[in-house]
Motif scaffolding. Structure first.
Motif, PDB file in Angstrom:
ATOM      1  N   GLN A 133       0.688  -1.106  -0.255  1.00 33.84           N
ATOM      2  CA  GLN A 133       0.170   0.126   0.032  1.00 33.84           C
ATOM      3  C   GLN A 133       0.996   1.339  -0.256  1.00 33.84           C
ATOM      4  O   GLN A 133       0.689   2.191  -0.802  1.00 33.84           O
ATOM      5  CB  GLN A 133      -0.962  -0.013   1.162  1.00 33.84           C
ATOM      6  CG  GLN A 133      -2.050  -0.887   1.277  1.00 33.84           C
ATOM      7  CD  GLN A 133      -2.852  -1.121  -0.291  1.00 33.84           C
ATOM      8  OE1 GLN A 133      -3.201  -0.014  -0.795  1.00 33.84           O
ATOM      9  NE2 GLN A 133      -2.897  -2.297  -0.647  1.00 33.84           N
ATOM     10  N   VAL A 134       1.877   1.449   0.616  1.00 35.18           N
ATOM     11  CA  VAL A 134       2.761   2.517   0.742  1.00 35.18           C
ATOM     12  C   VAL A 134       3.347   2.589  -0.506  1.00 35.18           C
ATOM     13  O   VAL A 134       3.450   3.647  -1.142  1.00 35.18           O
ATOM     14  CB  VAL A 134       3.939   2.194   1.661  1.00 35.18           C
ATOM     15  CG1 VAL A 134       5.000   3.282   1.547  1.00 35.18           C
ATOM     16  CG2 VAL A 134       3.583   2.100   3.112  1.00 35.18           C
ATOM     17  N   GLY A 135       3.965   1.567  -1.233  1.00 36.18           N
ATOM     18  CA  GLY A 135       4.411   1.535  -2.713  1.00 36.18           C
ATOM     19  C   GLY A 135       3.482   1.933  -3.623  1.00 36.18           C
ATOM     20  O   GLY A 135       3.677   2.945  -4.617  1.00 36.18           O
ATOM     21  N   LEU A 136       2.145   1.750  -3.485  1.00 40.06           N
ATOM     22  CA  LEU A 136       0.878   1.965  -4.502  1.00 40.06           C
ATOM     23  C   LEU A 136       0.699   3.363  -4.369  1.00 40.06           C
ATOM     24  O   LEU A 136       0.502   4.047  -5.366  1.00 40.06           O
ATOM     25  CB  LEU A 136      -0.018   1.159  -4.239  1.00 40.06           C
ATOM     26  CG  LEU A 136      -0.115  -0.323  -4.692  1.00 40.06           C
ATOM     27  CD1 LEU A 136      -1.468  -1.098  -4.462  1.00 40.06           C
ATOM     28  CD2 LEU A 136       0.453  -0.553  -6.295  1.00 40.06           C
ATOM     29  N   ASN A 137       0.629   3.993  -3.055  1.00 37.78           N
ATOM     30  CA  ASN A 137       0.142   5.190  -2.842  1.00 37.78           C
ATOM     31  C   ASN A 137       1.403   6.235  -3.458  1.00 37.78           C
ATOM     32  O   ASN A 137       0.832   7.260  -4.073  1.00 37.78           O
ATOM     33  CB  ASN A 137       0.268   5.393  -1.267  1.00 37.78           C
ATOM     34  CG  ASN A 137      -1.040   4.962  -0.894  1.00 37.78           C
ATOM     35  OD1 ASN A 137      -2.050   4.643  -1.503  1.00 37.78           O
ATOM     36  ND2 ASN A 137      -0.906   4.770   0.620  1.00 37.78           N
ATOM     37  N   VAL A 138       2.677   5.653  -3.383  1.00 38.61           N
ATOM     38  CA  VAL A 138       3.540   6.634  -4.149  1.00 38.61           C
ATOM     39  C   VAL A 138       3.310   6.516  -5.668  1.00 38.61           C
ATOM     40  O   VAL A 138       3.230   7.550  -6.515  1.00 38.61           O
ATOM     41  CB  VAL A 138       5.034   6.173  -3.753  1.00 38.61           C
ATOM     42  CG1 VAL A 138       5.929   7.003  -4.630  1.00 38.61           C
ATOM     43  CG2 VAL A 138       5.040   6.392  -2.465  1.00 38.61           C
ATOM     44  N   LEU A 139       3.417   5.329  -6.372  1.00 38.43           N
ATOM     45  CA  LEU A 139       3.303   5.265  -7.677  1.00 38.43           C
ATOM     46  C   LEU A 139       1.879   5.793  -8.382  1.00 38.43           C
ATOM     47  O   LEU A 139       1.870   6.293  -9.569  1.00 38.43           O
ATOM     48  CB  LEU A 139       3.286   3.619  -8.173  1.00 38.43           C
ATOM     49  CG  LEU A 139       3.307   3.320  -9.300  1.00 38.43           C
ATOM     50  CD1 LEU A 139       4.639   3.723 -10.089  1.00 38.43           C
ATOM     51  CD2 LEU A 139       3.332   1.575  -9.431  1.00 38.43           C
ATOM     52  N   GLN A 140       0.742   5.612  -7.789  1.00 35.15           N
ATOM     53  CA  GLN A 140      -0.419   6.137  -8.125  1.00 35.15           C
ATOM     54  C   GLN A 140      -0.507   7.459  -8.290  1.00 35.15           C
ATOM     55  O   GLN A 140      -1.384   8.088  -9.144  1.00 35.15           O
ATOM     56  CB  GLN A 140      -1.489   5.684  -7.260  1.00 35.15           C
ATOM     57  CG  GLN A 140      -2.012   4.012  -7.418  1.00 35.15           C
ATOM     58  CD  GLN A 140      -2.823   3.548  -6.264  1.00 35.15           C
ATOM     59  OE1 GLN A 140      -3.378   2.268  -6.453  1.00 35.15           O
ATOM     60  NE2 GLN A 140      -2.736   4.156  -5.350  1.00 35.15           N
ATOM     61  N   PHE A 141       0.259   8.226  -7.524  1.00 32.65           N
ATOM     62  CA  PHE A 141       0.390   9.774  -7.943  1.00 32.65           C
ATOM     63  C   PHE A 141       0.950  10.073  -9.183  1.00 32.65           C
ATOM     64  O   PHE A 141       0.362  10.782  -9.577  1.00 32.65           O
ATOM     65  CB  PHE A 141       1.599  10.227  -6.732  1.00 32.65           C
ATOM     66  CG  PHE A 141       1.465  11.733  -6.842  1.00 32.65           C
ATOM     67  CD1 PHE A 141       0.886  12.512  -6.442  1.00 32.65           C
ATOM     68  CD2 PHE A 141       2.761  12.348  -7.367  1.00 32.65           C
ATOM     69  CE1 PHE A 141       0.877  13.929  -6.157  1.00 32.65           C
ATOM     70  CE2 PHE A 141       2.754  13.804  -7.501  1.00 32.65           C
ATOM     71  CZ  PHE A 141       1.677  14.339  -7.109  1.00 32.65           C
ATOM     72  N   PHE A 142       1.731   9.243  -9.738  1.00 34.77           N
ATOM     73  CA  PHE A 142       2.175   9.381 -11.329  1.00 34.77           C
ATOM     74  C   PHE A 142       1.123   8.863 -12.261  1.00 34.77           C
ATOM     75  O   PHE A 142       1.147   9.252 -13.378  1.00 34.77           O
ATOM     76  CB  PHE A 142       3.526   8.869 -11.158  1.00 34.77           C
ATOM     77  CG  PHE A 142       4.472   9.535 -10.580  1.00 34.77           C
ATOM     78  CD1 PHE A 142       5.138  10.700 -10.875  1.00 34.77           C
ATOM     79  CD2 PHE A 142       5.037   9.338  -9.002  1.00 34.77           C
ATOM     80  CE1 PHE A 142       6.248  11.396  -9.963  1.00 34.77           C
ATOM     81  CE2 PHE A 142       5.929   9.756  -8.389  1.00 34.77           C
ATOM     82  CZ  PHE A 142       6.480  10.891  -8.635  1.00 34.77           C
ATOM     83  N   THR A 143       0.664   7.592 -11.805  1.00 36.43           N
ATOM     84  CA  THR A 143      -0.134   7.108 -13.061  1.00 36.43           C
ATOM     85  C   THR A 143      -1.640   7.405 -13.062  1.00 36.43           C
ATOM     86  O   THR A 143      -2.351   7.159 -14.090  1.00 36.43           O
ATOM     87  CB  THR A 143      -0.388   5.451 -12.286  1.00 36.43           C
ATOM     88  OG1 THR A 143      -1.011   5.386 -11.300  1.00 36.43           O
ATOM     89  CG2 THR A 143       1.096   4.694 -12.372  1.00 36.43           C
ATOM     90  N   MET A 144      -1.992   8.384 -12.299  1.00 33.44           N
ATOM     91  CA  MET A 144      -3.344   9.075 -12.468  1.00 33.44           C
ATOM     92  C   MET A 144      -3.008  10.479 -13.109  1.00 33.44           C
ATOM     93  O   MET A 144      -4.024  11.091 -13.114  1.00 33.44           O
ATOM     94  CB  MET A 144      -3.905   9.245 -11.037  1.00 33.44           C
ATOM     95  CG  MET A 144      -4.485   7.902 -10.515  1.00 33.44           C
ATOM     96  SD  MET A 144      -5.768   7.444 -11.314  1.00 33.44           S
ATOM     97  CE  MET A 144      -6.952   8.336 -10.764  1.00 33.44           C
ATOM     98  N   ARG A 145      -1.910  10.806 -13.295  1.00 37.55           N
ATOM     99  CA  ARG A 145      -1.738  12.121 -13.911  1.00 37.55           C
ATOM    100  C   ARG A 145      -0.796  12.277 -15.239  1.00 37.55           C
ATOM    101  O   ARG A 145      -0.091  11.153 -15.271  1.00 37.55           O
ATOM    102  CB  ARG A 145      -0.899  13.055 -12.768  1.00 37.55           C
ATOM    103  CG  ARG A 145      -1.676  13.476 -11.804  1.00 37.55           C
ATOM    104  CD  ARG A 145      -0.842  14.134 -10.351  1.00 37.55           C
ATOM    105  NE  ARG A 145      -1.764  14.605  -9.354  1.00 37.55           N
ATOM    106  CZ  ARG A 145      -2.207  13.684  -8.362  1.00 37.55           C
ATOM    107  NH1 ARG A 145      -1.783  12.312  -8.332  1.00 37.55           N
ATOM    108  NH2 ARG A 145      -2.803  14.218  -7.657  1.00 37.55           N
TER     109      ARG A 145
END
Length: 211
Positions: A133-145
């Motif tokens: 979840q920590v990794g996804l929260n970081v990655l999703q900041f980039f994959t949603m923009r």
């Protein structure tokens, strides 16, 4: 890719329309070696130069294409003892994502740890999910923009290298990559170097996937 291949990651926030900002780690490392060399051997610039070590626009691929290829190759080269299929829900809906995370990330993790507790084994799944979840929260900041990183300074490094150094420090952004071959290398490398799963284990992993 490894998390999805193992079935640990079942949901992720990604806008498939946006371009993936992915670069081979070799290029990044070579860039980090060449930048100080360039800075020390050229006349000092008046302003501090900025090098964005990033993928050239002409080489970027949409997240949707990356995901579909990853699923296809993930089925061909499955991980051993996966918790689920190398698949999952890709969405931009945060509510749907949170429901999926509860149902397919946290509940299975707590259930497996409960079974391990009953068997007297060491529990680990909830700890793994916290890291995921920590990794996804970081990655999703980039994959949603949508992102635009200009990197003319980084690309110029390659042009300034002599032919001998180009052979050692490959960072040529003008080549056209075969994205399918690149993802295949990523998944095979993930199996071998991250999960310590030998290529000889593929027939066994494919049987497990069928079951």
């Amino acid at each position: 890719m490894v998390g999805a291949g193992k079935g640990v990651i079942r949901s992720m926030l990604i806008d498939k329309r946006h371009k993936s900002e992915v670069i081979p780690v070799d290029y990044a490392i070579n860039g980090l070696v060449v930048i100080p060399y360039e800075y020390c051997t050229r006349p000092k610039p008046q302003e501090v130069p900025v090098y964005n070590i990033t993928c050239a626009d002409r080489r970027k691929v949409a997240w949707g294409d990356v995901i579909e290829l990853s699923k296809k190759i993930g089925y061909q080269y499955p991980m051993e003892t996966g918790l689920w299929y190398p698949d999952g829900c890709i969405t931009t809906n945060r509510w749907l994502h949170q429901i999926n995370v509860i149902l397919f990330h946290w509940l299975p993790a707590y259930f497996i740890d409960f079974i391990l507790l009953l068997l007297g084994q060491k529990r680990f799944m909830v700890r793994v999910q916290r890291r995921v979840q920590v990794g996804l929260n970081v990655l999703q900041f980039f994959t949603m923009r949508a992102w635009v990183f200009k990197s003319p300074n980084y690309e110029a490094l390659w042009k300034n290298l002599c032919e001998k150094d180009k052979l050692i420090f490959n960072m040529n952004m003008d080549t056209v990559e075969n994205i399918e071959l690149y993802i295949l290398s990523c998944i095979q490398g993930g199996r071998l170097y991250l999960m310590k799963e030998s290529p000889d284990s593929l027939p066994k992993a494919r049987r497990q996937l069928k079951m």
